[in-house]
Design a protein around this motif. Structure first.
Motif, PDB file in Angstrom:
ATOM      1  N   TYR A  84     -14.008  53.752 -56.400  1.00 28.01           N
ATOM      2  CA  TYR A  84     -13.867  52.698 -55.378  1.00 28.01           C
ATOM      3  C   TYR A  84     -14.708  53.426 -54.303  1.00 28.01           C
ATOM      4  N   ALA A  85     -14.709  54.885 -54.032  1.00 29.56           N
ATOM      5  CA  ALA A  85     -15.364  55.490 -52.948  1.00 29.56           C
ATOM      6  C   ALA A  85     -17.017  55.481 -53.358  1.00 29.56           C
ATOM      7  N   ARG A  86     -17.323  55.728 -54.463  1.00 27.00           N
ATOM      8  CA  ARG A  86     -18.702  55.478 -55.023  1.00 27.00           C
ATOM      9  C   ARG A  86     -19.199  54.120 -54.744  1.00 27.00           C
TER      10      ARG A  86
ATOM     11  N   ASN B  52     -10.880  52.748 -42.208  1.00 25.57           N
ATOM     12  CA  ASN B  52      -9.367  52.374 -42.249  1.00 25.57           C
ATOM     13  C   ASN B  52      -9.034  52.186 -43.640  1.00 25.57           C
ATOM     14  N   ASP B  53      -9.764  51.488 -44.473  1.00 22.40           N
ATOM     15  CA  ASP B  53      -9.529  50.930 -45.699  1.00 22.40           C
ATOM     16  C   ASP B  53      -9.320  52.345 -46.713  1.00 22.40           C
ATOM     17  N   ILE B  54     -10.571  52.905 -46.359  1.00 26.93           N
ATOM     18  CA  ILE B  54     -10.382  54.106 -47.299  1.00 26.93           C
ATOM     19  C   ILE B  54      -9.161  55.248 -47.151  1.00 26.93           C
ATOM     20  N   ASP B  55      -9.096  55.353 -45.710  1.00 27.04           N
ATOM     21  CA  ASP B  55      -7.887  56.124 -45.248  1.00 27.04           C
ATOM     22  C   ASP B  55      -6.620  55.635 -45.801  1.00 27.04           C
ATOM     23  N   TYR B  56      -6.512  54.091 -45.986  1.00 31.43           N
ATOM     24  CA  TYR B  56      -5.240  53.518 -46.233  1.00 31.43           C
ATOM     25  C   TYR B  56      -4.942  53.831 -47.680  1.00 31.43           C
ATOM     26  N   VAL B  57      -6.005  53.663 -48.817  1.00 33.55           N
ATOM     27  CA  VAL B  57      -5.720  53.884 -49.928  1.00 33.55           C
ATOM     28  C   VAL B  57      -5.457  55.281 -50.612  1.00 33.55           C
ATOM     29  N   LYS B  58      -6.291  56.171 -49.634  1.00 32.70           N
ATOM     30  CA  LYS B  58      -6.083  57.619 -49.713  1.00 32.70           C
ATOM     31  C   LYS B  58      -4.562  58.004 -49.478  1.00 32.70           C
ATOM     32  N   GLN B  59      -4.127  57.832 -48.020  1.00 31.87           N
ATOM     33  CA  GLN B  59      -2.630  58.164 -47.523  1.00 31.87           C
ATOM     34  C   GLN B  59      -1.714  57.463 -48.451  1.00 31.87           C
TER      35      GLN B  59
ATOM     36  N   ASN C  65     -11.215  64.158 -51.639  1.00 25.96           N
ATOM     37  CA  ASN C  65     -12.568  64.747 -51.266  1.00 25.96           C
ATOM     38  C   ASN C  65     -13.724  63.831 -51.478  1.00 25.96           C
ATOM     39  N   GLU C  66     -13.772  63.276 -52.350  1.00 30.53           N
ATOM     40  CA  GLU C  66     -14.941  61.775 -52.371  1.00 30.53           C
ATOM     41  C   GLU C  66     -14.771  60.769 -51.613  1.00 30.53           C
ATOM     42  N   MET C  67     -13.382  60.606 -51.289  1.00 33.18           N
ATOM     43  CA  MET C  67     -13.165  59.420 -50.335  1.00 33.18           C
ATOM     44  C   MET C  67     -13.396  60.106 -48.799  1.00 33.18           C
ATOM     45  N   ASN C  68     -13.000  61.229 -48.594  1.00 32.90           N
ATOM     46  CA  ASN C  68     -13.508  61.761 -47.189  1.00 32.90           C
ATOM     47  C   ASN C  68     -14.919  61.945 -47.408  1.00 32.90           C
ATOM     48  N   ASN C  69     -15.738  62.148 -48.292  1.00 30.41           N
ATOM     49  CA  ASN C  69     -17.261  61.880 -48.262  1.00 30.41           C
ATOM     50  C   ASN C  69     -17.806  60.943 -47.796  1.00 30.41           C
ATOM     51  N   VAL C  70     -17.274  59.857 -48.302  1.00 34.92           N
ATOM     52  CA  VAL C  70     -17.870  58.513 -47.854  1.00 34.92           C
ATOM     53  C   VAL C  70     -17.342  58.270 -46.179  1.00 34.92           C
ATOM     54  N   ILE C  71     -16.175  58.691 -45.832  1.00 33.35           N
ATOM     55  CA  ILE C  71     -15.980  58.636 -44.515  1.00 33.35           C
ATOM     56  C   ILE C  71     -16.778  59.581 -43.551  1.00 33.35           C
ATOM     57  N   GLU C  72     -17.263  60.604 -44.076  1.00 33.70           N
ATOM     58  CA  GLU C  72     -18.331  61.322 -43.331  1.00 33.70           C
ATOM     59  C   GLU C  72     -19.516  60.972 -43.184  1.00 33.70           C
TER      60      GLU C  72
END
Length: 343
Positions: free
Chosen positions: A99-101, A133-140, A184-191
């Motif tokens: 999803y992140a990729r 927010n989407d990424i953070d929601y899935v992650k959290q 970490n991969e999801m955080n990389n997209v946020i970064e």
């Protein structure tokens, strides 16, 4: 008499009747989760309308519901539950990474970042917050909740008890590592998103910083007014409105560092000490603003801390009169040659 002597059938080890189909049931659950997550990026519009419910939120809730339904079965065979634990965790982590990729690829493919630079509009940057927010929601909500959602500890403990082997504890470590890798991969997209937004902020701030320095040279009243209003109303207010609380401090820290870089890069070098004294007050005011509004210390890298300290010392040095510099110079010499330092 039927009512007096009811026929009672005692079911013995009835759960074993379902054993042959349980692996198929697990595979069905895994396939359903995979299908749900694969549709997320395809369905999501990168820049949605405000009233549109994001498919990432729907998918996350669906995956959580499926996991809860599986756990509610509470199948007594611990081997089946152990197999399900591994398969479900593997699948969810794998799909979150994908999803992140896919999201990062979609952002670049749609030239969203190019549009960000071309328009230099913070409205575009604000919309990127929705993606964050989407990424953070899935992650959290999904990834971070897996250990509790799938009862990692209880399943592993029962396996250890059943087989009298502590090696199963390593399974828990491995699964937690899978979760951390996906996070970490999801955080990389946020970064990635924040890096582009920060660059936009820096580009939009440079003109205002140049004007500020000109106003300081001319000793105009409230020379920081434009910068303060821009940061507070145009940037921070929009971020507060658009971003989850967990991300606000992080991006505010990045904005703080970018503002510092602009002040440092554009600083005139041939001005009288009182000019630098005023700039130092401005710098301290800006730093205090971010420290008061956000607790950002945890997000500031050591190199950035050094930049802040170095820039403050530079301003303090430039703000000193010739007499003060001479006095400081001789104090340094005296300090180096003092008997205490020779011991």
């Amino acid at each position: 008499d039927w009512h007096t002597h009811e026929f009672r059938l005692k079911l013995t080890r009835y759960n074993q009747w379902f054993s042959p189909i349980m692996p198929l049931l697990i595979e069905g659950v895994v396939a359903q989760i995979r299908q749900i997550m694969q549709r997320v990026v395809e369905d999501d519009n990168v820049f949605p309308d405000e009233d549109v419910i994001r498919s990432s939120i729907v998918a996350t809730k669906s995956c959580i519901r499926i996991c809860q339904e599986w756990e509610s079965v509470d199948y007594p065979d611990i081997n089946i539950r152990y197999a399900a634990l591994i398969k479900l965790t593997n699948t969810i982590c794998e799909q979150c990474r994908q999803y992140a990729r896919n999201l990062a690829h979609k952002l670049s493919e749609n030239e969203s970042f190019i549009d960000l630079y071309r328009t230099r509009s913070y409205n575009v940057a604000e919309k990127f917050c929705v993606v964050v927010n989407d990424i953070d929601y899935v992650k959290q909500k999904l990834l971070s909740s897996l250990p509790n959602l799938l009862h990692f500890s209880s399943v592993i403990d029962k396996m250890i008890e059943s087989y009298e082997l502590t090696d199963f504890q390593q399974t828990k470590v491995t699964l937690e590592r899978l979760i951390a890798t996906a996070e970490n991969e999801m955080n990389n997209v946020i970064e990635l998103i924040f890096d582009h937004v920060d660059t936009l902020f820096c580009a939009s701030l440079k003109d205002k910083v140049s004007k500020y320095y000109e106003d300081e040279k001319n000793e105009n009243v409230d020379p920081m007014k434009d910068i303060n209003q821009y940061i507070d109303h145009e940037i921070v207010a929009k971020l507060d409105k658009s971003l989850k609380v967990t991300q606000c401090s992080r991006v505010a820290c990045a904005i703080h560092i970018k503002a510092l870089q602009c002040l440092r890069e554009l600083l005139p070098l041939q001005e009288p000490p009182d000019f630098y004294e005023r700039v130092l007050r401005t710098f301290n005011h800006l730093t205090k603003y971010f420290e008061t509004k956000y607790r950002e210390e945890q997000h500031i890298h050591s190199s950035s801390r050094e930049e802040i300290t170095t820039f403050r010392r530079t301003l303090e040095q430039f703000a000193s009169s010739t007499e003060q510099l001479q006095l400081r110079y001789f104090q340094d010499i005296a300090g180096k040659d003092s008997p205490v330092n020779m011991l």
